[in-house]
Design an enzyme around this catalytic site. Sequence first.
Site, PDB file in Angstrom:
ATOM      1  CG  HIS B  49      -0.386   0.384   2.495  1.00  0.00           C
ATOM      2  ND1 HIS B  49       0.244  -0.516   3.324  1.00  0.00           N
ATOM      3  CD2 HIS B  49      -0.292   1.577   3.140  1.00  0.00           C
ATOM      4  CE1 HIS B  49       0.673   0.108   4.411  1.00  0.00           C
ATOM      5  NE2 HIS B  49       0.363   1.374   4.326  1.00  0.00           N
ATOM      6  CG  ASP B  79      -0.161  -3.972   2.628  1.00  0.00           C
ATOM      7  OD1 ASP B  79      -0.250  -3.436   1.507  1.00  0.00           O
ATOM      8  OD2 ASP B  79       0.127  -3.331   3.656  1.00  0.00           O
ATOM      9  N   GLY B 150       5.114   6.458   8.440  1.00  0.00           N
ATOM     10  CA  GLY B 150       6.263   6.068   7.627  1.00  0.00           C
ATOM     11  C   GLY B 150       6.921   4.777   8.072  1.00  0.00           C
ATOM     12  CB  SER B 152       3.630   1.053   6.392  1.00  0.00           C
ATOM     13  OG  SER B 152       2.469   0.815   7.139  1.00  0.00           O
ATOM     14  CG  LEU B 202     -10.649 -26.286  -4.558  1.00  0.00           C
ATOM     15  CD1 LEU B 202     -11.124 -26.719  -3.183  1.00  0.00           C
ATOM     16  CD2 LEU B 202      -9.815 -27.391  -5.197  1.00  0.00           C
ATOM     17  N   GLY B 203     -13.574 -24.175  -7.507  1.00  0.00           N
ATOM     18  CA  GLY B 203     -14.844 -24.054  -8.200  1.00  0.00           C
ATOM     19  C   GLY B 203     -16.006 -24.591  -7.391  1.00  0.00           C
TER      20      GLY B 203
END
Lengths: 197, 297
Positions: B49, B79, B150, B152, B202-203
């Site tokens: 991000h 992230d 700052g 992150s 998988l569906g």
Amino acid sequence: MNLSDRFAPALDELLGKICQFMAVIYSGRHGAGAGILAGDGLVLTNAHVVRHNRILRVVLDDDREYDGKLIAQNPEIDLALLRIPKNGYHTAMFSGNLPRPGEIVFAFGHPWGMRNILTAGVLSSVALAKTLKRSVALLRSDLQLAPGNSGGPLLNAAGEVIGLNAMIFGGDQSVAIASTEIRAFLHNAGVPQEIFL
Amino acid sequence: MSNLLVELSTAMADAAEKASLSTVMVDARRRMSASGIAFAGDLILTAHHVVERDEGIKITLADGSEVAASLAGRDPGSDLAVLKLERAAADPAEAAVGVKIGQLVLALGRPSRDGFEASLGVISAVGGPVRTPHGSLEKYIRTDAILYPGFSGGPLVNAEGKVAGLNTSGFGPGAVLTIPAEIAWKIGAQLAEHGSITRGYLGIRSQPVEIPPAALKTLAREQKVGLLIISVESGSPADVGGLIVGDILVGFDGQPVADHEDLFARLTGDVVGKSTAVEVLRGGQPSVLQVKTGVRR
């Protein structure tokens, strides 16, 4: 011997050392701030604790009360010096060096008027803040301080004063004036330098 | 004066200094710079991000030198993003092994050119898997160390100066999480190689149900909940593999699956595109089917 048995004496020693040079400063109706003995009969605190007063009530650790007379101040770096009668009390020892980020730091003061409260954290960074005339060394730490910590010491693990707590931002960061700035301020105020290590 | 407090203080400052060598400043968004961790000489792990642009990214290293970088890959689910330096100039961090609740840690950041910053805390919790706004994380760490603006993309560092994880506030307001180093390093390596993380599918549609007591006996393990398959997409990996409506999915790739988070977390990495063992309860009896997991686009 477990860890807490080893830490407790170290903390006791530290507390015993700090209490001796602590002061409570009452500035009329604006509540209380903290101060530290920085020489015989000399009490260092924040300019914003003093405000516009010339005489302030100073209470030392043994509950003796004195009238503190303002003898020097520098609002730009938020420092002020009061004189009380000479009494031979222990004075604080100031570190001559800037601390390192990650170092354990302690604040001692009277948050919300509670006397002699110890708060622990680490030094976040040494920052330079620009004022009108020059840049000032500030110590930022992750201590959670409150009104009443103002004017109290920021200490390293050896119990040396590394700064004077001045500004508190949003509860999660505190800012202290570095001892290097205090040294220059006291020098200008004519205080002998032997309190510096 | 030398005592335990001074020793601890010196050790923490040493740990911070050691880890700060691989903590970099990442300039890849408009307002505030963020932090990153060098995990190879030319690769920086940071938070997805904080990377708002793909070009013109600048990295400031511990010695103050500035190196241009480009985006190598990103994974919004965890992230994480990986930046590739123009030249191998960084000092790679060392990952910590064995994170424990209660350990002393430091959060480090390099939000500006003025040097690194630190805050102190403990490991508060270790958990996972957890759903995130854009995917999932198989494991996470929580700490009470404060993340300053700052921070992150910066490291959570143990008392030895090794990296326990990467801190991010990118999962929403107040949701500060640390991505454990082992996972961050693994995803980082995949991002550096492929540019994105492949996730499988998988569906099926499913919902968590309690396993009936009789079936619980045949399963012979401590698992009370499974995923009841309520629809199977025609021609999907699940359909081809033989899963049918009414099966209760209880295991995937040899691991028990009790809820969607479990399944979601297992549907990543090596299993994608490969034939994988799916354990179901059918008519109260356990059976294992081989399903070739599809790649989710």
